[in-house]
Scaffold this motif. Structure first.
Motif, PDB file in Angstrom:
ATOM      1  N   ARG A   1      -6.240   5.531   3.298  1.00 51.61           N
ATOM      2  CA  ARG A   1      -4.774   5.479   3.148  1.00 51.61           C
ATOM      3  C   ARG A   1      -4.223   4.207   3.806  1.00 51.61           C
ATOM      4  O   ARG A   1      -3.330   3.532   3.283  1.00 51.61           O
ATOM      5  N   GLU A   2      -4.798   3.882   4.970  1.00 55.81           N
ATOM      6  CA  GLU A   2      -4.333   2.663   5.655  1.00 55.81           C
ATOM      7  C   GLU A   2      -4.644   1.426   4.813  1.00 55.81           C
ATOM      8  O   GLU A   2      -3.840   0.502   4.727  1.00 55.81           O
TER       9      GLU A   2
ATOM     10  N   ARG B   1      -2.013   0.998   2.291  1.00 54.52           N
ATOM     11  CA  ARG B   1      -0.772   0.442   2.847  1.00 54.52           C
ATOM     12  C   ARG B   1      -0.926  -1.064   3.091  1.00 54.52           C
ATOM     13  O   ARG B   1      -0.021  -1.843   2.803  1.00 54.52           O
ATOM     14  N   LEU B   2      -2.088  -1.435   3.639  1.00 53.03           N
ATOM     15  CA  LEU B   2      -2.285  -2.863   3.932  1.00 53.03           C
ATOM     16  C   LEU B   2      -2.243  -3.702   2.658  1.00 53.03           C
ATOM     17  O   LEU B   2      -1.702  -4.798   2.647  1.00 53.03           O
TER      18      LEU B   2
ATOM     19  N   ARG C   1      -0.532  -2.966   0.093  1.00 56.37           N
ATOM     20  CA  ARG C   1       0.890  -3.079  -0.291  1.00 56.37           C
ATOM     21  C   ARG C   1       1.619  -4.120   0.555  1.00 56.37           C
ATOM     22  O   ARG C   1       2.412  -4.909   0.046  1.00 56.37           O
ATOM     23  N   VAL C   2       1.340  -4.068   1.868  1.00 58.40           N
ATOM     24  CA  VAL C   2       1.990  -5.042   2.756  1.00 58.40           C
ATOM     25  C   VAL C   2       1.623  -6.458   2.319  1.00 58.40           C
ATOM     26  O   VAL C   2       2.476  -7.338   2.195  1.00 58.40           O
ATOM     27  N   SER C   3       0.349  -6.644   2.053  1.00 61.48           N
ATOM     28  CA  SER C   3      -0.126  -7.967   1.677  1.00 61.48           C
ATOM     29  C   SER C   3       0.496  -8.419   0.345  1.00 61.48           C
ATOM     30  O   SER C   3       0.916  -9.572   0.209  1.00 61.48           O
TER      31      SER C   3
ATOM     32  N   ARG D   1       3.332  -7.434  -0.821  1.00 59.39           N
ATOM     33  CA  ARG D   1       4.742  -7.728  -0.547  1.00 59.39           C
ATOM     34  C   ARG D   1       4.897  -9.141   0.035  1.00 59.39           C
ATOM     35  O   ARG D   1       5.780  -9.905  -0.354  1.00 59.39           O
ATOM     36  N   LEU D   2       3.974  -9.476   0.954  1.00 54.48           N
ATOM     37  CA  LEU D   2       4.037 -10.809   1.569  1.00 54.48           C
ATOM     38  C   LEU D   2       3.838 -11.903   0.524  1.00 54.48           C
ATOM     39  O   LEU D   2       4.551 -12.905   0.516  1.00 54.48           O
TER      40      LEU D   2
ATOM     41  N   SER E   1      -0.074  -8.579   7.790  1.00 51.70           N
ATOM     42  CA  SER E   1      -0.965  -7.429   7.645  1.00 51.70           C
ATOM     43  C   SER E   1      -1.481  -6.932   8.996  1.00 51.70           C
ATOM     44  O   SER E   1      -1.573  -5.720   9.220  1.00 51.70           O
TER      45      SER E   1
ATOM     46  N   MET F   1       0.606   0.987  12.359  1.00 54.74           N
ATOM     47  CA  MET F   1      -0.083   2.236  12.027  1.00 54.74           C
ATOM     48  C   MET F   1      -0.760   2.816  13.267  1.00 54.74           C
ATOM     49  O   MET F   1      -0.731   4.018  13.501  1.00 54.74           O
TER      50      MET F   1
END
Ligand SMILES: Nc1ncnc2c1ncn2[C@@H]1O[C@H](COP(=O)(O)OP(=O)(O)OP(=O)(O)O)[C@@H](O)[C@H]1O
Ligand SMILES: [Mg+2]
Lengths: 341, 132
Positions: free
Chosen positions: A46-47, A50-51, A53-55, A57-58, B69, B76
């Motif tokens: 799951r993490e 998310r990472l 997605r964050v990446s 987005r960046l 990141s 988290m």
């Protein structure tokens, strides 16, 4: 199509869960620990999601920022192009204005010799009419005739010299005007062009009472832009008249030419007027710098001069000045203007 | 325990952990040159604080506008630590701030709350330019 970025992880989790069930039967002591491991792996997956997605987005933000940057760069470039066009237009306008001033100067200057010629001609006409009357009456004497001859000789000479002067002025002005308007390159005599330009400025110069000294070898031939040179000189002279002698005192203007080597012309124009402060001296070539804002100064004169010297003549211009000692502009440019880059 | 205050820079966030009142806040932007150097001391202080037996409620304000990141992983980890103390009875709330028009930041917040079961998680939208 059903695309799942984490299909492999989900399969692994599914497999582990089945293994967990088998393990619960086969080795119950290990089941809880194994369950914990599966939990940890699940959370890690799951993490990871998310990472990603964050990446993403960046990356998207970076892309947007780059686009914005590109847009601004283009805006700046467009603005710069507009500015250049505007500057070009101003230079053209300045050229027209200086041409207008030239025409006014021509009219004024030619007025004098033409005026003299007209009054001489009318004097001659009067004398001739008088002589005819005496001749018609038969009362003409030897003395009358001799006086008439003297008058006719004098007035004819005056008419001739003044008409020649007018013709000479017209030729000179015509050259200056053509050169100014066409910005044409040709071979020309430097001394002659400088003299003709100064002559066209006489209507402004004469009433000021300043002494103008020209020190220029008679035989310097240039292959360059005489109109540009003339416009530069006119600007410097007008500046000296406008700024250097605010108290109305009659000053000294000196135009000097020397060949610093066979191929380079060093032209200096100096006044012994009020000079300027160091702060102002450093800024005179800036566009719109003027100490006469609101009194008809646009502050473009010397900026245009600078552009003409550097851009057209491929030379350089510097200015020396100090409060109370006057101002000297020094131009250095090749006798033969190099072909464009 | 002393509170922890680190003023923000262009690349690192403002950290304002007021341990006495339980109000913890991180705001600004976070993309430090070296995550370990910047967040090491933050973790040490937070771990020590959470190990204390006092049970004053904790409110964590997540006001980062822009983070890389590594900083996301840091968040988290912090959320996990808060979840652990919440599970054993300490009241913890996390408030995830996002700017009005920033839909993707709101969705990230929802994602990040997925593993929080004992922590009270909420989203709060704020006018553009009001935090940072
Ligand atoms: N010969 C001079 N003596 C003293 N000051 C001068 C002289 N020539 C120029 N300056 C100073 O330099 C400034 C800039 O000159 P420039 O020719 O660029 O603009 P301007 O003469 O003020 O305005 P414009 O030429 O557009 O009518 C002038 O305002 C004046 O202060
Ligand atoms: Mg001027």
């Amino acid at each position: 199509m059903n695309f799942n970025l984490f299909a492999a992880e989900e399969q692994a989790i599914e497999k582990a869960r089945k293994l967990g069930e088998a393990l619960a039967v086969a080795a119950p002591d290990c089941a809880a620990d194994f369950e914990e491991l599966v939990e940890a792996f699940q959370r890690s997956t799951r993490e990871q999601r998310r990472l990603v997605r964050v990446s993403d987005r960046l990356q998207a933000q970076l892309g947007a920022a780059n686009q914005e940057l590109e847009r601004r760069r283009q805006e700046a470039e467009t603005a710069l192009a507009h500015l250049r066009e505007a500057q070009e237009a101003i230079i053209q306008a300045e050229k027209l204005a200086s041409l207008g001033a030239l025409v006014a100067g021509v009219a004024h200057e030619i007025n004098t010799p033409v005026g003299i010629a007209v009054s001489c001609a009318s004097h001659l006409a009067d004398a001739t009419r008088e002589l005819r009357r005496l001749s018609d009456d038969g009362t003409i004497s030897r003395g009358d005739f001799a006086r008439y001859l003297a008058t006719a000789g004098d007035t004819a000479t005056l008419i001739l010299t003044n008409c020649q002067r007018a013709a000479q002025l017209i030729t000179g002005f015509k050259q200056v005007a053509v050169d100014r308007a066409s910005a044409e390159r040709r071979r020309f005599n430097l001394s002659k062009t400088l003299q003709e330009t100064l002559a066209s400025l006489q209507p402004k110069l004469r009433p000021s009472g300043h002494t103008v000294t020209v020190l220029c070898p008679a035989d310097v031939e240039l292959d360059s832009f005489p109109g540009v040179l003339s416009q530069i000189l006119a600007n410097l002279v007008m500046n000296a008249l406008t700024h250097a002698f605010p108290d109305g005192r009659a000053g000294r203007l000196t135009l000097a030419v020397e060949l610093s080597d066979v191929n380079m012309v060093r032209l200096s124009f100096a006044d012994d007027g009020v000079g300027m402060s160091e702060d102002n001296r450093l800024r005179v070539f800036e566009p719109f710098f003027t100490t006469r804002r609101g009194h008809g100064g646009t502050g473009l004169g010397l900026h245009i001069v600078h552009n003409l010297v550097v851009g057209a003549l491929k030379g350089s211009i510097t200015v020396d000045s100090a409060i109370g000692t006057g101002t000297r502009f020094v131009l250095l440019f090749p006798r033969q203007t190099p072909e464009r880059d | 325990m002393d509170s922890l205050n680190i003023p923000g820079t262009g690349r690192t966030p403002t950290v304002a952990f007021d341990f006495a009142t339980g109000h913890l806040r991180m705001s600004g932007e976070s993309y430090p040159d070296d995550v370990a150097t910047f967040f090491g001391p933050v973790f040490t202080a937070l771990r020590a604080y959470l190990a204390e037996s006092v049970l004053i409620p904790i409110q964590f304000d997540m006001e980062l506008l822009y983070f890389n990141s590594s900083s996301a992983k840091v968040l988290m980890n912090i959320f996990q630590m808060l979840e652990s103390v919440a599970r054993v009875g300490r009241p913890v709330s996390v408030i995830w701030c996002y700017e009005d028009s920033d839909e993707s930041m709101r969705e990230l917040g929802e994602d990040f709350s997925e593993d929080l079961h004992h922590v009270a998680f909420s989203l709060r939208n704020v006018p553009v330019g009001s935090i940072g």
